[in-house]
Design a protein around this motif. Structure first.
Motif, PDB file in Angstrom:
ATOM      1  N   ILE A   1      -0.196   5.912  11.663  1.00 33.10           N
ATOM      2  CA  ILE A   1      -1.649   5.846  11.524  1.00 33.10           C
ATOM      3  C   ILE A   1      -2.316   6.541  12.712  1.00 33.10           C
ATOM      4  O   ILE A   1      -1.949   6.318  13.867  1.00 33.10           O
ATOM      5  N   VAL A   2      -3.302   7.387  12.421  1.00 29.60           N
ATOM      6  CA  VAL A   2      -4.117   8.046  13.442  1.00 29.60           C
ATOM      7  C   VAL A   2      -5.576   7.671  13.180  1.00 29.60           C
ATOM      8  O   VAL A   2      -5.890   6.980  12.201  1.00 29.60           O
ATOM      9  N   GLN A   3      -6.450   8.117  14.045  1.00 34.92           N
ATOM     10  CA  GLN A   3      -7.854   7.712  13.931  1.00 34.92           C
ATOM     11  C   GLN A   3      -8.449   8.069  12.573  1.00 34.92           C
ATOM     12  O   GLN A   3      -9.207   7.297  11.981  1.00 34.92           O
ATOM     13  N   ALA A   4      -8.103   9.242  12.046  1.00 33.03           N
ATOM     14  CA  ALA A   4      -8.688   9.705  10.789  1.00 33.03           C
ATOM     15  C   ALA A   4      -8.220   8.889   9.590  1.00 33.03           C
ATOM     16  O   ALA A   4      -8.843   8.961   8.516  1.00 33.03           O
ATOM     17  N   THR A   5      -7.129   8.121   9.729  1.00 25.03           N
ATOM     18  CA  THR A   5      -6.613   7.359   8.592  1.00 25.03           C
ATOM     19  C   THR A   5      -6.684   5.853   8.799  1.00 25.03           C
ATOM     20  O   THR A   5      -6.124   5.096   8.012  1.00 25.03           O
ATOM     21  N   GLN A   6      -7.373   5.413   9.848  1.00 24.88           N
ATOM     22  CA  GLN A   6      -7.538   3.977  10.050  1.00 24.88           C
ATOM     23  C   GLN A   6      -8.287   3.350   8.868  1.00 24.88           C
ATOM     24  O   GLN A   6      -9.248   3.917   8.355  1.00 24.88           O
ATOM     25  N   GLU A   7      -7.816   2.184   8.457  1.00 23.89           N
ATOM     26  CA  GLU A   7      -8.438   1.394   7.385  1.00 23.89           C
ATOM     27  C   GLU A   7      -8.454   2.102   6.028  1.00 23.89           C
ATOM     28  O   GLU A   7      -9.243   1.757   5.153  1.00 23.89           O
ATOM     29  N   GLN A   8      -7.575   3.066   5.842  1.00 27.77           N
ATOM     30  CA  GLN A   8      -7.502   3.765   4.563  1.00 27.77           C
ATOM     31  C   GLN A   8      -6.428   3.192   3.634  1.00 27.77           C
ATOM     32  O   GLN A   8      -6.530   3.344   2.414  1.00 27.77           O
ATOM     33  N   PHE A   9      -5.412   2.532   4.204  1.00 28.08           N
ATOM     34  CA  PHE A   9      -4.250   2.178   3.398  1.00 28.08           C
ATOM     35  C   PHE A   9      -3.853   0.710   3.554  1.00 28.08           C
ATOM     36  O   PHE A   9      -3.731   0.209   4.677  1.00 28.08           O
ATOM     37  N   VAL A  10      -3.619   0.043   2.429  1.00 28.22           N
ATOM     38  CA  VAL A  10      -2.793  -1.158   2.443  1.00 28.22           C
ATOM     39  C   VAL A  10      -1.373  -0.679   2.741  1.00 28.22           C
ATOM     40  O   VAL A  10      -0.979   0.417   2.308  1.00 28.22           O
ATOM     41  N   PRO A  11      -0.555  -1.426   3.504  1.00 26.37           N
ATOM     42  CA  PRO A  11       0.763  -0.920   3.918  1.00 26.37           C
ATOM     43  C   PRO A  11       1.606  -0.302   2.810  1.00 26.37           C
ATOM     44  O   PRO A  11       2.232   0.753   3.004  1.00 26.37           O
ATOM     45  N   GLN A  12       1.615  -0.914   1.625  1.00 27.24           N
ATOM     46  CA  GLN A  12       2.472  -0.402   0.552  1.00 27.24           C
ATOM     47  C   GLN A  12       2.011   0.957   0.031  1.00 27.24           C
ATOM     48  O   GLN A  12       2.806   1.697  -0.566  1.00 27.24           O
ATOM     49  N   MET A  13       0.751   1.318   0.240  1.00 26.69           N
ATOM     50  CA  MET A  13       0.254   2.614  -0.222  1.00 26.69           C
ATOM     51  C   MET A  13       0.922   3.764   0.515  1.00 26.69           C
ATOM     52  O   MET A  13       0.943   4.901   0.015  1.00 26.69           O
ATOM     53  N   ILE A  14       1.470   3.485   1.701  1.00 26.00           N
ATOM     54  CA  ILE A  14       2.181   4.531   2.445  1.00 26.00           C
ATOM     55  C   ILE A  14       3.627   4.097   2.722  1.00 26.00           C
ATOM     56  O   ILE A  14       4.228   4.479   3.733  1.00 26.00           O
ATOM     57  N   ASN A  15       4.173   3.310   1.787  1.00 22.57           N
ATOM     58  CA  ASN A  15       5.608   2.953   1.787  1.00 22.57           C
ATOM     59  C   ASN A  15       6.038   2.129   2.983  1.00 22.57           C
ATOM     60  O   ASN A  15       7.219   2.100   3.347  1.00 22.57           O
ATOM     61  N   PHE A  16       5.099   1.417   3.603  1.00 19.06           N
ATOM     62  CA  PHE A  16       5.428   0.709   4.840  1.00 19.06           C
ATOM     63  C   PHE A  16       6.492  -0.356   4.623  1.00 19.06           C
ATOM     64  O   PHE A  16       7.325  -0.592   5.496  1.00 19.06           O
ATOM     65  N   GLU A  17       6.475  -1.000   3.458  1.00 22.08           N
ATOM     66  CA  GLU A  17       7.477  -2.026   3.180  1.00 22.08           C
ATOM     67  C   GLU A  17       8.850  -1.402   2.924  1.00 22.08           C
ATOM     68  O   GLU A  17       9.889  -2.026   3.160  1.00 22.08           O
TER      69      GLU A  17
END
Length: 331
Positions: free
Chosen positions: A203-219
């Motif tokens: 996550i960088v400043q431009a993408t803060q608060e854009q994704f629930v973790p699963q939207m970017i495969n975090f799990e």
């Protein structure tokens, strides 16, 4: 991926074991007798059971290092970090180091500090006082690297390139300490490209608060522990997992001669030009293929089925989708 064998051959031809500075990375330290319980209540991943990594050692594997997210109450990622437990010499208190994007380090440290209350915890953003460096080499080299005792050393997952694993090491050291570096443009661009090809988001400043973790495969990259206790946004993250509410995922892609590839750049599908189909999560110019940009994108799953995905607008470059290097946990 069409460029992976070329990257592999290049770094095999010049297998430097020297790190390069990473100007986009910062460091937050969370320390004190209550540091473990404090972070346990703030992050998406458990910090309990992390082994202590002493000076001159390397934090590695799940016992020594973990990927974790920091969410808003709405379950959206404010930050992501690689963390390890690095006690100060002679100190019995815990000291956790969080390797994080430098552009969000100060705001993340400030927000964490707001929730300390009466806990015996100190949160410090060291991004302006410490340098972050990155080293990549073959798996056989990594165990023979001579580690400087002034450095905090944290190994992050290997990247599979042309059927061989490239080992990666994050290093942090005070700015008044001098270590041997190879600060070439090609070294830094290769590190950045390997990070994108790992398909592990940052996550960088431009993408803060854009994704629930699963939207970017975090799990799927072991960044969420669904068995741990509560943390900000935990109910929403859990609901997304168990009710199958996620219809967007991180994918790997590449574009040719693309100018708009910064994180946060929106994507548009040819069949639905009126609304974005996703956005760029992380990108890097290929160090060995002129004009090629490797990109992590967050995208609607249905947009991958037919038609074309364009970068920056319906008249923007067409993205070519690559395969992920890991299986997704089904939701």
């Amino acid at each position: 991926m069409t460029n992976t064998s070329q990257i592999q051959q290049k770094w095999l031809d010049n297998p430097s074991s020297l790190p390069c500075n990473l100007p986009d990375w910062g460091l937050i330290v969370v320390e004190g007798s209550d540091a473990a319980s404090f972070l346990q209540n703030q992050l998406t991943n458990s910090v309990l059971g992390l082994s202590r990594t002493l000076p001159g050692q390397m934090a590695q594997d799940f016992t020594g290092t973990r990927l974790a997210g920091y969410c808003s109450p709405k379950g959206r990622l404010l930050a992501s970090a690689w963390l390890g437990l690095f006690p100060s010499a002679g100190d019995t208190d815990d000291r956790f180091a969080l390797f994080i994007s430098k552009d969000i380090a100060a705001s993340t440290a400030k927000r964490l500090s707001m929730f300390i209350l009466r806990s015996k915890v100190k949160v410090t953003d060291l991004s302006n006082d410490w340098n972050i460096a990155g080293l990549f080499c073959s798996r056989s080299q990594i165990d023979n690297i001579k580690l400087d005792p002034h450095c905090i050393n944290l190994r992050i997952p290997n990247v599979l390139v042309s059927e061989q694993s490239v080992a990666r090491l994050l290093m942090a050291y005070p700015k008044d300490v001098s270590i041997a570096l190879e600060n070439s443009d090609i070294r830094l661009s290769t590190w950045n490209d390997l990070e994108v090809l790992s398909a592990i988001p940052r996550i960088v400043q431009a993408t803060q608060e854009q994704f629930v973790p699963q939207m970017i495969n975090f799990e799927s990259v072991s960044g969420v522990d669904f068995k741990k206790g509560c943390y900000p946004g935990q109910e929403i993250v859990a609901r997304s997992q168990y009710r199958g509410a996620i219809k967007r995922r991180l994918q790997l892609a590449y574009a040719t001669n693309a100018e708009l590839t910064a994180p946060g750049t929106e994507l548009f599908h040819s069949a639905d030009p009126g609304q974005p189909a996703g956005m760029v999560v992380l990108s890097a110019q290929s160090p060995y293929i002129s004009g090629r940009t490797d990109i992590q994108i967050e995208c609607k799953l249905e947009a991958l089925e037919t038609g074309e995905i364009h970068l920056g607008g319906t008249d923007g470059p067409v993205l070519k989708i690559d395969s992920l290097p890991y299986p997704l946990i089904e939701i």
